[in-house]
Scaffold this motif. Structure first.
Motif, PDB file in Angstrom:
ATOM      1  N   GLU A 131       0.830  -1.208   0.000  1.00 50.56           N
ATOM      2  CA  GLU A 131       0.000   0.000   0.000  1.00 50.56           C
ATOM      3  C   GLU A 131       0.866   1.261   0.000  1.00 50.56           C
ATOM      4  O   GLU A 131       0.541   2.260  -0.649  1.00 50.56           O
ATOM      5  CB  GLU A 131      -0.917   0.003   1.228  1.00 50.56           C
ATOM      6  CG  GLU A 131      -1.991  -1.068   1.223  1.00 50.56           C
ATOM      7  CD  GLU A 131      -1.500  -2.438   1.691  1.00 50.56           C
ATOM      8  OE1 GLU A 131      -2.254  -3.409   1.572  1.00 50.56           O
ATOM      9  OE2 GLU A 131      -0.342  -2.519   2.188  1.00 50.56           O
ATOM     10  N   LYS A 178       0.829   4.159  -2.900  1.00 45.14           N
ATOM     11  CA  LYS A 178       0.614   5.565  -2.543  1.00 45.14           C
ATOM     12  C   LYS A 178       1.728   6.439  -3.126  1.00 45.14           C
ATOM     13  O   LYS A 178       1.468   7.508  -3.682  1.00 45.14           O
ATOM     14  CB  LYS A 178       0.585   5.719  -1.023  1.00 45.14           C
ATOM     15  CG  LYS A 178      -0.742   5.432  -0.372  1.00 45.14           C
ATOM     16  CD  LYS A 178      -1.646   6.658  -0.393  1.00 45.14           C
ATOM     17  CE  LYS A 178      -2.869   6.438   0.473  1.00 45.14           C
ATOM     18  NZ  LYS A 178      -3.800   7.591   0.392  1.00 45.14           N
ATOM     19  N   GLU A 231       0.079   3.592   6.313  1.00 39.36           N
ATOM     20  CA  GLU A 231       0.401   2.548   5.336  1.00 39.36           C
ATOM     21  C   GLU A 231       1.465   1.565   5.810  1.00 39.36           C
ATOM     22  O   GLU A 231       1.636   0.512   5.198  1.00 39.36           O
ATOM     23  CB  GLU A 231       0.879   3.174   4.024  1.00 39.36           C
ATOM     24  CG  GLU A 231      -0.211   3.908   3.248  1.00 39.36           C
ATOM     25  CD  GLU A 231      -0.523   5.279   3.801  1.00 39.36           C
ATOM     26  OE1 GLU A 231      -1.670   5.726   3.639  1.00 39.36           O
ATOM     27  OE2 GLU A 231       0.380   5.896   4.419  1.00 39.36           O
TER      28      GLU A 231
END
Length: 757
Positions: free
Chosen positions: A344, A348, A571
């Protein structure tokens, strides 16, 4: 009124200076002593084809120009009224004006050439047929901000400088705008542009040892197209390296001073041709003395003014680096093992125009495969991403398996970390898919950014792949014969990232020491191997605030990489309990401990200290390992304490866990070598402590192993009282953008303050 004009680089030709070397034998001998080779042989015979190489061209031209001038004086018995020189030729103009003697001028030119030849990756082109007004419109309209003007040679000839690919891409733009010719010059760097700032700084340091005498003849400066001012001789000469040559205006200025005879002194006829064109197409420039002084003051102020030159988040870092990886920002997020740098996080970063690296170390092959699939599915529009490849000294098959996976799924960029030498798996990844482009240049399909902190490792990565490894891979049919042949033409890396004072593996390194050294080593490698592409150098470790990021860029970093600060974000692939602890850290709340994966070697990692006992316990285990040859030699009281407080189980149970995990050959070796067995038992604690932290085991917080550097403490203090104080509001992309934006603002403020002081 007579002006002597001295040519610069481009005027060199085999045979130049014939007859002069015998005429001035004493000066030639001095030149040979300074240069370390025969200047006469170079100029007249050029046996090694070196005359066209910048570090040889510039001293050769200086010597021939200087001897030509002295010969001219002997012939005419008259000094000129003015002198000027085109780029390198300006040193001869200063020599003629007696600013320095022959030896000093040659030493300065020798150093200048050596520094400029290291500025690789740039290019230059002559744009012919456009006047300055139209030229600037083309630059502005097409947003060619990465291109600088190097020379205003004549009213219809302007030379540009910049990244090599940008120079090539600009050709059709200028031709469409009406340029009658666009000539890409055969040079190695972007001379007379901002891209030689490093050379300028190094030359400034070198030139500080010399004194300059009073000028006996007015010398027209390339920078200002006006006479040198005595107090500014040194700074003007230094800044010439990064400033455009205003040749057309210089000649117009001399025309306005009633100079009627322009005499080229030195080889070739380039200067004569340019002067003829300027006299034909331009009017004399009439400037009164009071206006000259005012103009120079204004130009200095303009040069130092920040208006129109503001840093932005997007402008920071190396433009070629950003283009190569398809980035908006020169900002990377380094990997943290066991997927703490999560899939993740990587997504991002990619969607925000940055690049993140998945923390593949310690991740099982199946989970790693799923992470690759997820990242590639989410980043399907060409966004940048990378995967980590960490050195595993005891399990080289792990490296091989991971490389197999990366090749299978077309992972094009990896971050190589903790490597102490070049391994076969790393070479195989690098060489797979090598090909030549239409220009015959070897281009790698797989890119490597290596995290480094030791000079010997840097040297290995800057070199081509070791021949013995290449030969072995070829014998095993793991690379093709063509790939093996091309291996020697490229370095092992595309880019280097200097790792200083970081979380995880570290050598207690200091960025202020490492970055300049690595830049120097990079420059030397480019010169030695003559690679076709530059190698960028970035900085990692200790970057948690805009001020730290600014320091990295000022040191010369082409990009920055953050690590610790990303571990305390939404994250990050670790437990909320760890993030709660990390959020409370200050800069003094980290410590050094042994690295579990390199335990026997004594390698160190930097870890969280506040609220945990792990650093003290890990160091205690290493002390026991150093002082005893087997687990049985340790006294029973110490062993019992370790079992109860550290392991929470008996040593025998720990060893049973080890036997279930490691291959039979490793266990067999441990049975034969008691110290090896002890090391495996102690290393179990490192795996255990990591697992506790990642799972957020509330009953064993004191044993959490959390890799972290003081950058996070600095970040926590920076964002105190803002929305980012709570980690639940911290997202890696927003943090990255905030750092880059505020770094640019900080640099603008500091630059403005410095120019006012």
């Amino acid at each position: 009124m007579i002006a002597y004009l001295f040519p610069g680089q481009g005027a060199q030709a085999k045979g130049m200076g014939v007859g002069l070397f015998d005429e001035f034998q004493e000066l030639v001998a001095k030149a040979d002593a300074i240069l370390g080779y025969s200047i006469k042989k170079l100029c007249l015979e050029d046996p090694a084809n070196q005359l066209g190489q910048t570090d040889f061209t510039q001293p050769a031209l200086f010597v021939v120009n200087a001897l030509s001038y002295l010969n001219k004086l002997k012939e005419t018995g008259r000094k000129p009224d003015y002198v000027a020189g085109h780029s390198l030729g300006e040193y001869n103009a200063l020599f003629a004006a007696e600013a320095f003697d022959f030896e000093t001028g040659l030493k300065l030119v020798k150093k200048r050439g050596e520094l400029m030849v290291k500025a690789t990756g740039g290019g230059m082109a002559a744009v012919i047929g456009l006047n300055e007004e139209v030229f600037r419109e083309v630059i502005e309209k097409n947003n060619l901000r990465e291109i600088d003007v190097a020379n205003f040679n004549s009213p219809s000839q302007i030379v540009i400088s910049g990244p090599k690919d940008m120079i090539e891409q600009a050709q059709p733009i200028f031709e469409d705008a009406g340029a009658t010719n666009y000539v890409i010059l055969n040079v190695s760097g972007a001379f007379h542009s901002r891209y030689l700032e490093d050379a300028r700084q190094r030359f400034e340091a070198y030139a500080s040892q010399f004194e300059f005498s009073k000028l006996k003849i007015p010398v027209i400066s390339n920078i200002y197209a006006r006479p040198y001012r005595q107090q500014d001789v040194r700074s003007t000469l230094i800044n010439q390296i990064v400033s455009p040559v205003k040749w057309s205006e210089s000649i117009r200025y001399l025309m306005g001073k009633n100079v009627t005879q322009f005499i080229q002194v030195g080889p070739g006829k380039v200067i004569t041709g340019l002067v003829n064109a300027i006299q034909r197409d331009a009017e004399p420039l009439i400037v009164r003395e009071d206006e000259e002084r005012s103009e120079q003051v204004q130009e200095v102020k303009s040069k130092n003014s920040i208006s129109g030159q503001r840093f932005t988040a997007e402008s920071l870092g190396h433009s070629e680096f950003k283009k190569y990886y398809g980035l908006k920002y020169a900002y990377l997020m380094g990997s943290m093992y066991k997927g703490i740098s999560s899939k993740e996080m990587v997504v991002k970063a990619g969607k925000a125009g940055m690049m993140g690296f998945f923390g593949a170390g310690g991740v099982k092959i199946g989970a790693l495969e799923e992470a690759i699939k997820y990242i590639q599915q989410e980043l399907n529009q060409g966004e940048a991403y990378g995967m980590n490849l960490i050195h595993v000294p005891d399990h080289l098959e792990i490296e091989n398996n991971i490389v197999d996976l990366y090749i299978k799924y077309g992972v094009r960029t990896i971050e190589a970390s903790a490597f102490m030498s070049i391994t076969p798996s790393l070479v195989r990844y690098r060489l797979k898919g090598l090909k030549r482009n239409e220009k015959g240049i070897v281009t790698p399909q797989n890119r490597i950014i290596a995290k480094v902190s030791r000079p010997e490792v840097v040297e290995a990565f800057l070199s081509p792949a070791p021949q013995n490894i290449v030969n072995k891979l070829l014998e095993e049919n793991r690379i093709s014969r063509d790939e093996a042949r091309m291996a020697m033409e490229i370095p092992m890396v595309d880019d280097l990232c200097v790792e200083a004072d970081s979380g995880g593996h570290t050598d207690h390194a200091v960025a202020y020491v490492l970055v300049p050294l690595m830049l120097k080593m990079r420059d030397e490698a480019l010169l030695k191997y003559k690679y076709n592409k530059s190698i960028r150098v970035g900085a990692a470790g200790g970057i948690g605030t805009p001020q730290a990021a600014a320091a990295a860029f000022i040191l010369g970093a082409d990009f920055i990489m953050t690590g610790s600060i990303n571990q305390c974000t939404v994250e990050a692939g670790t437990s909320d309990d760890v993030k709660d602890l990390l959020q409370q850290l200050n800069i003094q709340d980290t410590d050094y401990a042994p690295a579990g994966d390199m335990f026997e070697m004594g390698a160190k990692i930097q870890v969280m200290k506040k609220g945990v006992f792990f650093p003290a316990r890990a160091n205690k285990l290493y002390d026991l390992y150093r002082n005893y040859n087997s687990i049985d030699e340790i006294d029973s009281g110490t062993k019992k304490y370790i079992e109860e407080k550290y392991f929470k189980k008996s040593i025998e149970q720990v060893y049973e866990d080890i036997k279930a995990y490691y291959p039979a050959e490793i266990i067999e070796k441990a049975e034969r070598i008691p110290k090896r067995k002890m090391a495996l038992i102690f290393r179990w604690y490192f795996t255990y402590s990591t697992r506790l932290a990642m799972n957020g085991d509330k009953h064993s917080k004191v044993d959490y192993q959390v890799h972290c550097g003081p950058a996070l403490g600095a970040f926590n203090q920076w964002v105190k009282g803002t929305v980012f104080e709570n980690w639940k509001n911290r997202h890696v992309d927003e943090i990255g953008q905030k750092i880059m934006v505020e770094t640019a603002e900080y640099l603008n403020e500091r630059y403005k303050a410095l120019t006012i002081m």
